[in-house]
Design a protein around this motif. Structure first.
Motif, short mmCIF file in Angstrom:
data_model
loop_
_atom_site.label_atom_id
_atom_site.label_comp_id
_atom_site.label_asym_id
_atom_site.label_seq_id
_atom_site.Cartn_x
_atom_site.Cartn_y
_atom_site.Cartn_z
N SER A 217 1.21 -1.25 0.12
CA SER A 217 -0.23 0.45 0.05
C SER A 217 1.08 1.02 0.05
O SER A 217 2.89 1.17 0.51
CB SER A 217 -1.08 -0.08 0.94
OG SER A 217 -2.08 -1.41 1.12
N LYS A 218 0.33 2.49 -0.26
CA LYS A 218 0.78 3.72 -0.31
C LYS A 218 0.09 4.86 0.28
O LYS A 218 -0.85 4.46 0.31
CB LYS A 218 1.06 3.99 -2.04
CG LYS A 218 2.19 5.47 -2.23
CD LYS A 218 2.75 5.86 -3.40
CE LYS A 218 3.44 6.89 -3.62
NZ LYS A 218 2.98 7.44 -5.83
N TYR A 219 1.56 5.73 0.93
CA TYR A 219 0.57 6.00 1.96
C TYR A 219 1.36 7.73 1.97
O TYR A 219 2.79 8.21 1.62
CB TYR A 219 0.52 6.07 3.12
CG TYR A 219 -0.21 4.36 3.48
CD1 TYR A 219 -1.98 4.97 4.01
CD2 TYR A 219 -0.31 3.62 3.87
CE1 TYR A 219 -2.51 3.61 4.28
CE2 TYR A 219 -1.02 2.17 3.83
CZ TYR A 219 -2.15 2.06 4.52
OH TYR A 219 -3.04 1.70 4.30
N ALA A 220 0.69 8.99 1.89
CA ALA A 220 1.38 10.27 2.14
C ALA A 220 0.98 10.75 3.50
O ALA A 220 0.00 10.51 4.14
CB ALA A 220 0.53 11.04 1.15
N ILE A 221 1.80 11.32 4.36
CA ILE A 221 1.80 11.15 5.40
C ILE A 221 2.54 13.21 5.47
O ILE A 221 3.39 13.17 4.78
CB ILE A 221 2.74 10.72 6.19
CG1 ILE A 221 2.53 9.29 6.54
CG2 ILE A 221 2.21 11.52 7.59
CD1 ILE A 221 2.75 8.32 7.82
N VAL A 222 1.38 14.04 5.97
CA VAL A 222 2.05 15.10 5.92
C VAL A 222 2.14 15.65 7.35
O VAL A 222 1.05 15.44 8.52
CB VAL A 222 0.95 16.25 5.24
CG1 VAL A 222 1.00 17.40 5.64
CG2 VAL A 222 0.14 15.86 3.69
N GLY A 223 3.36 16.59 8.10
CA GLY A 223 3.41 16.82 9.00
C GLY A 223 5.05 15.68 9.53
O GLY A 223 4.50 14.56 10.12
N GLY A 224 5.88 16.47 9.97
CA GLY A 224 7.04 15.45 9.81
C GLY A 224 7.76 15.37 11.40
O GLY A 224 8.83 15.51 11.33
#
Length: 379
Positions: free
Chosen positions: A10-17
């Motif tokens: 699966s592919k995920y985008a996370i915004v905020g590191g």
């Protein structure tokens, strides 16, 4: 625990590191997902709330001012922190030697009310361990350096702390090792990322930067922290001072560094620390241990903690036709490090199955937003 097969490929985008973004990115990448992480700041997390924190893991101490659900998340998170840190390739300072509570003689009545509050919370939650009342000899056994100034105190067993900056750095190393594609110094709109159908979900962990997604219910609560180098002090564990004006905390880190804080201001002002706050913090810390008189000020820092209207954390989901799913995690307030593993576990369960039994058990609210309306999934 989470079934790794559910995340494979699966592919995920996370915004905020910051803290939550890094924890989620590492967890998902370990389970076989492709992860892209976006953050408007630098990889050193210099702009993250998590960098300006004492990182105390103190569910009983915090039970005096927060809801039972947060306390339960804190209890859940303590052993999970041990697991998460043990999986990192870089060591992170972690301690679980309890919390010491002190007060000056003139504040005895406040201390008695505080003690009664903690004891009542322990009766209501069998997972909390009763505070231990200390006389001067017991204070001396725990912290010899403060026994000349304090004749009594409280000891809260099993509470802990970690080094927040070591942890953020260790998570960055893990991100690189796991080949997470990190886009630092890159500000993105999660809704724009949702148009890319390659993502199974876009996860918004931006803290106060996500106000647009929380219908004006998200605010910043300013905190001010001083880092001191104080080789003469030698405190062994987090210490809190009961005081009507500045109930400070002192968190000893490695190499004689101490993180001192107390101030909590309803403001999203990120300007430098005020003279009043600095004077009050430094005056109060000196009353705890005279060795702080010769301490060196390493840093005076401010940051705003992301806080929702009820001061409780929340996960909100949104599904829209033709767009990737959106998951928003926010409102960790002053308890970010204390409850982060619990929120992480709930988020992973939610990504796997669309629901979370852990959230139900702990009282973490998960809501589903559709066409400007919300329905509660877990309370």
């Amino acid at each position: 625990m989470v079934n790794s097969a559910s995340f494979s490929n699966s592919k995920y985008a996370i915004v905020g590191g910051g803290l939550m973004g890094r924890l989620l990115a590492v967890a998902l990448a370990r389970e076989g997902s492709q992860v892209e992480l976006f953050d408007k700041g630098h990889s050193d997390a210099s702009g993250a709330t998590a960098r300006i924190a004492a990182a105390m893991l103190a569910p009983l101490a915090e039970s005096a001012i927060t809801e039972d659900s947060v306390v339960r998340m804190g209890i859940h998170s303590l052993p999970r922190w041990k697991e998460l840190i043990s999986q990192l390739s870089t060591p992170v300072f972690f301690q679980q030697d309890g919390t010491l509570i002190l007060w000056h003689r003139q504040d005895t009545s406040d201390a008695e009310r505080f003690t009664a509050h903690l004891e009542r919370n322990c009766r209501n939650n069998s997972l909390l361990q009763l505070p231990q009342k200390l006389n001067n000899e017991a204070v001396r056994d725990l912290e010899p350096g403060v026994a000349d100034r304090f004749t009594q105190g409280l000891f809260l067993p099993n509470e802990g702390q970690l080094d927040n900056r070591q942890l953020l750095d260790a998570l960055l190393i893990e991100l690189n090792s796991l080949k997470v594609h990190c886009h630092w110094n890159t500000e993105v709109n999660p809704d724009e990322l949702r148009k890319d159908h390659a993502y199974k979900a876009v996860i918004d962990c931006r803290g106060t930067g996500a106000k647009d997604g929380w219908n004006n219910t998200l605010r910043g609560v300013r905190g001010e922290v001083i880092r001191l180098y104080a080789p003469e002090v030698k405190l062994k564990r987090p210490t809190r001072l009961i005081h009507p004006r500045y109930p400070i905390y002192i968190a000893p880190k490695e190499n004689d560094v101490y993180v001192v804080g107390a101030t909590e201001i309803e403001s999203d002002d990120l300007s430098e620390m005020s003279v009043r706050s600095a004077m009050e913090l430094l005056s109060a810390v000196y009353t705890v241990h005279s060795g702080f008189a010769e301490a060196r000020i390493l840093e005076m820092a401010t940051q705003c903690r992301p806080t929702l209207k009820n001061n409780l954390p929340e996960i909100k989901t949104r599904k829209d036709k033709g767009l990737s799913d959106l998951i928003m995690i926010n409102g960790l307030y002053r308890h970010g490090f204390m409850i982060a593993p619990a929120v992480l576990d709930c988020a992973l369960e939610l990504l796997r199955s669309g629901d979370s039994n852990t959230a139900l058990d702990l009282g973490l609210n998960i809501t589903q937003e559709t066409n400007n309306s919300e329905a509660s999934l877990c309370v």
